[in-house]
Design an enzyme around this catalytic site. Structure first.
Site: not given
Length: 500
Positions: A113, A224, A269, A330, A365
Site C-alpha cells: 500500500e 482518503h 496519501r 478519513h 498516516r
C-alpha cells in the site's frame, strides 16, 4: 462507593476492546460505547494491518517508511515502538481468533500500500480485515468479565483535585474509576463527506480538552484519496486497489500521478489526495477516475469482495471500467497528547487508538498503520495502568492556551458538518477558516440536548483554530494561501483549554 481497581474504557473499536480484555485480567472493567459494538472505524477498515513479519522485512525498514511519509513530524521513539512491537500485536490478534489470509504455500498473503517500500500489509477476507478483527474482538468480549454498556454517551469526565476519577453519562450517572481510557475513535463524522461511521465525532478530544489535557496536532486531518462519493456519503475504495495496480485518471482520462511523485499511485496519501484535489480544481470536476478493470474480473471479485459489492450497489462495476472517486475525510492524526504508554497529562486519564496523538503518524498516516497503532498502544496503556504510573510529562514545545465558552453547540449536525466541509476541509485558507471560527463564535454560549453534538462542536472548533494557526502546507494540512512547507513549522502544535 468506588470499586477498587476499576478501569473504565470509553469506546468499542480495536483499541477499546483490546484494552478492556487486557485490563479484565487484573481489574473490574466497564466498557461504554455510544453505539452498538460493531459501529466503529475498525469494523470498516478494508486494507489491513501493517507489520514487518517476513525475513525480507524489518521493523527498522517499516519505521523508515513511516517517518518518510510523516512529513517531518513523526516522533521517532513512538514510531520505533509501533514497528518493533508489531509482530507481538499480530500474534495477539491471531490468538483472539483473527484469521489472516494466506497464500497457497501457507505464507501470509501480504499486500503493498501507499508509502510502504515492500509488501507488509496483512489482510483478512480480502478487503474485509476490519470486519474480521471486530467480529473476533466482540466474540471475546462477550465471554469476558467486562461490564459492557452500549447506546450510552459520555457527556463529561469526572475530575477530582486534578485527577480523572470517572465519567458522567447522558443518563446523569457518574461511573467512578481508578483509570479511564479514552478510545473514542476519530473525527471523520465532523465532516459531511467522510468514510467514517456517523458516530466518529471526536468526543474523546473534547472530553480530554474539558478535563485540562494537552492536545496535539489537531490540524492534521487525513482525507482518503479515493472514495466513491454519493449523496452526502462516501464509500471507501481501499488503497489496496492501487497496490494491485489501479491507476488514477483525470477528468479527460489521462493518468497524472507519475508526473507528481516517483511512486505514482502509491505515493503517501497526502500527496495523492493533494494531486487529486488539484486535478479536480483545474478541470472543474467533482471527481477523478480510478481504473483497475485491466485485471481479471474473477480475481477482483475474490480479492476485493467488499469493494466490488459496495461499488456495485452504488451503480459502479470495478471490473468493467473506471469508477469516479474523490477525497473524503478519513483519519485524524491529531488528538489527545499521550506518551508511548498511553498516558495523558491528566492523572488517571489515558488514551489509545485514533483519538490519541502518540506521534507515530506525524503529519500524514501511512496506510494500514492505524489498526497497528490501536493494537500496540492499547496494550501498552493497560500495562501502564497495571503499574499505576503517574501522568505523562508535559510535551516539549510552546503550549497555546485557548479561552472558550464552556458551552458551544451547533444548532444541528448538518450545520456543523457543512461548516467543516466548506471551510475546514482538504484545502484551506485564512478566509475560510476565519469564517468557520466566526460561525463557532455565533454558536458560543448555546447548549444542546445532545451531549455528543456539544462535544463535536468543541472538537471542530479546536481543529479549525489549529488549522488557522499553522501557516504552511505540510502532510495532510493543505493551505492554499501558504502552499509551501515552512521549515520553521517543523514542530508539533500543542493546545490546551484555559482553566477558569
Amino acid at each position: 462507593m468506588r470499586v477498587r481497581n476499576h478501569v473504565l474504557v470509553i469506546g468499542s473499536g480495536l483499541a477499546g476492546i483490546n484494552a478492556a480484555l487486557l485490563a479484565s485480567q487484573f481489574a473490574h472493567v466497564t466498557l461504554i460505547s455510544k453505539s452498538s459494538l460493531d459501529e466503529t472505524n475498525t469494523q470498516r477498515a478494508q486494507g489491513g494491518i501493517a507489520a514487518a513479519i517476513t525475513l525480507l522485512d524489518d521493523p527498522d525498514i517499516h519505521a523508515a517508511d513511516t517517518i518518510r511519509a510523516g512529513a517531518g513530524l513523526c516522533d521517532p521513539r513512538a514510531v520505533k515502538t509501533l514497528t518493533s512491537e508489531a509482530r507481538r500485536a499480530i500474534d495477539r490478534l491471531v490468538d483472539l481468533g483473527v484469521k489472516f489470509d494466506h497464500r497457497t504455500d501457507g505464507h501470509p498473503d501480504l499486500a503493498t500500500e501507499g508509502a510502504h517500500s515492500i509488501p507488509r500489509v496483512l489482510h483478512a477476507g480480502g478487503d474485509r480485515t476490519g470486519l474480521h478483527i471486530q467480529t473476533a474482538l466482540i466474540q471475546r468480549l462477550q465471554a469476558a468479565e467486562v461490564d459492557v454498556r452500549t447506546e450510552l454517551t459520555v457527556s463529561d469526565l469526572a475530575i477530582d483535585a486534578g485527577r480523572c476519577v470517572g465519567a458522567v453519562t447522558d443518563k446523569h450517572e457518574t461511573v467512578q474509576a481508578d483509570a479511564v481510557v479514552l478510545a473514542t475513535g476519530g473525527a471523520g463524522a465532523l465532516y459531511r463527506t467522510t468514510t467514517n461511521p456517523g458516530n466518529a465525532t471526536a468526543d474523546g478530544l473534547a472530553l480530554a480538552a474539558r478535563a485540562g489535557a494537552v492536545l496535539r496536532d489537531l490540524e492534521f486531518v487525513q482525507f482518503h484519496p479515493t472514495a466513491l462519493i454519493g449523496d452526502n456519503s462516501a464509500f471507501l475504495i481501499s488503497e489496496a486497489l492501487r497496490g494491485e495496480g489501479a491507476r488514477l485518471l483525470d477528468a479527460a482520462g489521462q493518468r497524472f500521478m507519475p508526473a507528481v511523485h516517483p511512486d505514482a499511485e502509491l505515493a503517501p496519501r497526502s500527496v495523492v489526495a493533494r494531486a487529486i484535489t488539484e486535478s479536480m480544481r483545474t478541470q472543474n470536476s467533482d471527481h477523478v477516475w480510478l481504473d483497475i478493470s485491466h485485471l481479471d474480473a474473477d480475481y477482483l471479485q475474490q480479492r476485493f469482495p467488499g469493494v466490488y459489492r459496495g461499488a456495485l450497489e452504488r451503480g459502479h462495476d470495478i471490473t468493467a471500467g473506471p469508477i469516479p472517486v474523490a477525497p473524503a475525510a478519513h483519519y485524524h492524526m491529531g488528538g489527545v497528547y499521550t506518551d508511548i504508554d498511553g498516558r495523558t497529562t491528566v492523572s488517571g486519564l489515558y488514551a489509545a487508538g485514533e483519538c490519541a496523538s502518540t506521534g507515530a503518524h506525524g503529519a500524514n498516516r501511512v496506510a494500514s498503520n492505524s489498526l497497528l497503532e490501536a493494537a500496540v498502544f492499547s496494550a501498552r496503556t493497560v500495562d501502564a495502568i497495571r503499574k499505576q504510573t503517574g501522568p505523562a510529562e508535559q510535551p516539549n514545545g510552546a503550549l497555546r492556551s485557548l479561552r472558550l465558552h464552556p458551552n458551544c453547540a451547533a444548532p444541528t449536525w448538518a450545520s456543523l458538518r457543512a461548516t467543516m466541509n466548506e471551510h475546514v476541509g482538504i484545502a484551506r485558507d485564512a478566509d475560510g477558516l476565519q469564517t468557520a471560527l466566526s460561525q463557532f463564535d455565533q454558536w458560543s454560549g448555546t447548549s444542546s440536548t445532545d451531549p455528543s453534538l456539544s462535544l463535536a462542536t468543541l472538537s471542530a472548533r479546536l481543529i479549525a483554530e489549529a488549522a488557522l494557526r499553522r501557516t504552511e502546507s505540510r502532510g495532510s494540512h493543505i493551505r492554499l494561501d501558504y502552499p509551501q512547507v515552512d521549515p520553521a513549522w517543523q514542530r508539533n502544535s500543542l493546545w490546551q483549554l484555559a482553566r477558569e
